[in-house]
Design a protein around this motif. Structure first.
Motif, PDB file in Angstrom:
ATOM      1  N   THR A  41       0.838  -1.204   0.000  1.00 24.75           N
ATOM      2  CA  THR A  41       0.000   0.000   0.000  1.00 24.75           C
ATOM      3  C   THR A  41       0.868   1.247   0.000  1.00 24.75           C
TER       4      THR A  41
ATOM      5  N   SER B  66      -6.383  -1.246  -4.106  1.00 27.71           N
ATOM      6  CA  SER B  66      -6.376  -0.729  -2.740  1.00 27.71           C
ATOM      7  C   SER B  66      -7.288  -1.537  -1.833  1.00 27.71           C
ATOM      8  N   GLU B  67      -8.469  -1.887  -2.323  1.00 27.27           N
ATOM      9  CA  GLU B  67      -9.415  -2.656  -1.521  1.00 27.27           C
ATOM     10  C   GLU B  67      -8.894  -4.065  -1.259  1.00 27.27           C
TER      11      GLU B  67
ATOM     12  N   ARG C 122      -6.219  -3.680   1.345  1.00 31.12           N
ATOM     13  CA  ARG C 122      -6.794  -3.288   2.643  1.00 31.12           C
ATOM     14  C   ARG C 122      -7.398  -4.487   3.350  1.00 31.12           C
TER      15      ARG C 122
END
Length: 284
Positions: free
Chosen positions: A131, A249-250, A253
């Motif tokens: 990230t 990103s998801e 995450r």
């Protein structure tokens, strides 16, 4: 008793850099934590005292007495955490050797992928590092982002052990890379630009796929996403699936399995013909 052969051990020692008493870049603390959390043994227990008591000697002592189940846990953990404990992507020679050792222990690549589909969760340290790396790419000058984005994606695929290859050039065209999921080869197109990708770029990539083997598939990754008009004009029934920056990103995450994400996108494309459905919509 361990079923590792002498040759297996010698090859593993070479790949793990054990000649000087070390194992990868493990510190004493991370070595102890890794064995306890991943394998379930106290590697600094007296039963693993051997020679100088170095990390390499404790690994050798473990190999002598470990059960096959413990060895499987060890090698699966090394595949998942290699970048954390070596500060570099896993070399092909190391990955292939660990896969061959796991195969001798009854764990095949297909088994590994199924385990990843069902139970995989990305290590939190790797998730945070990737990230941060993605944010670093965002902050770069525009002329460098595309190249660094491709490098980031290869790092991402390596973390998920997908036999990634860097960009390669054929006569008259360039492919940004490739990777393998369930023995299917995916060719990669990666774009980093300010505006969403339109139909022209999608058709160009689909045209490249059309010149390749009929079983190859395509993943188009656009950090800025895809225009609604472009996706509609692109049409249905193509071999390309799409992923955007929010998907990445998801996925990071939630520490999701990349294989699970690709499988869900492929299935939705097969059901609806739509090349792009967001990770959020796929897993709500």
């Amino acid at each position: 008793m361990s079923t590792l052969t002498h040759i297996d051990k010698q090859k593993l020692e070479r790949e793990l850099g054990m000649g000087g008493g070390y194992v990868l870049d493990f510190s004493n603390r991370t070595f102890e934590e890794f064995f306890w959390e991943v394998v379930g043994v106290q590697i600094y227990d007296s039963q693993y005292d051997y020679g100088s008591g170095s990390k390499a000697n404790r690994m050798r002592a473990f190999w002598r007495v470990a059960t096959d189940k413990q060895l499987i846990l060890l090698f699966q953990g090394l595949l998942e955490g290699w970048e954390i404990y070596s500060n570099a992507p896993i070399p092909d020679t190391s990955r292939d050797l660990i896969h061959s050792v796991l195969a001798k222990l009854g764990v095949t690549l297909s088994t590994l992928h199924k385990q990843q589909d069902d139970t995989f969760q990305l290590n939190i340290g790797v998730s945070q590092r990737l990230t941060s790396r993605l944010f670093e790419v965002t902050a770069l000058p525009a002329q460098r982002r595309g190249y660094e984005f491709e490098k980031f994606l290869q790092e991402l695929f390596d973390v998920y052990d997908l036999s990634a290859r860097a960009s390669f050039r054929l006569i008259g065209e360039q492919i940004d890379g490739s990777f393998v999921v369930h023995n299917d080869t995916y060719l990669l197109e990666a774009k980093w630009q300010n505006s969403p990708i339109g139909v022209a770029d999608l058709h160009t990539f689909e045209g490249k796929l059309g010149e390749k083997a009929s079983w190859s598939r395509g993943l188009f990754v656009s950090n800025s996403g895809f225009s609604t008009d472009g996706l509609q004009a692109f049409g249905r029934g193509k071999r390309t699936i799409c992923m955007d920056g929010f998907d990445i990103s998801e996925m990071l995450r939630q520490r999701m399995s990349f294989v699970k994400v690709i499988d869900a996108k492929v299935r939705r494309a097969a059901e609806t013909g739509c090349p792009y459905v967001s990770v959020h919509d796929l897993f709500v």
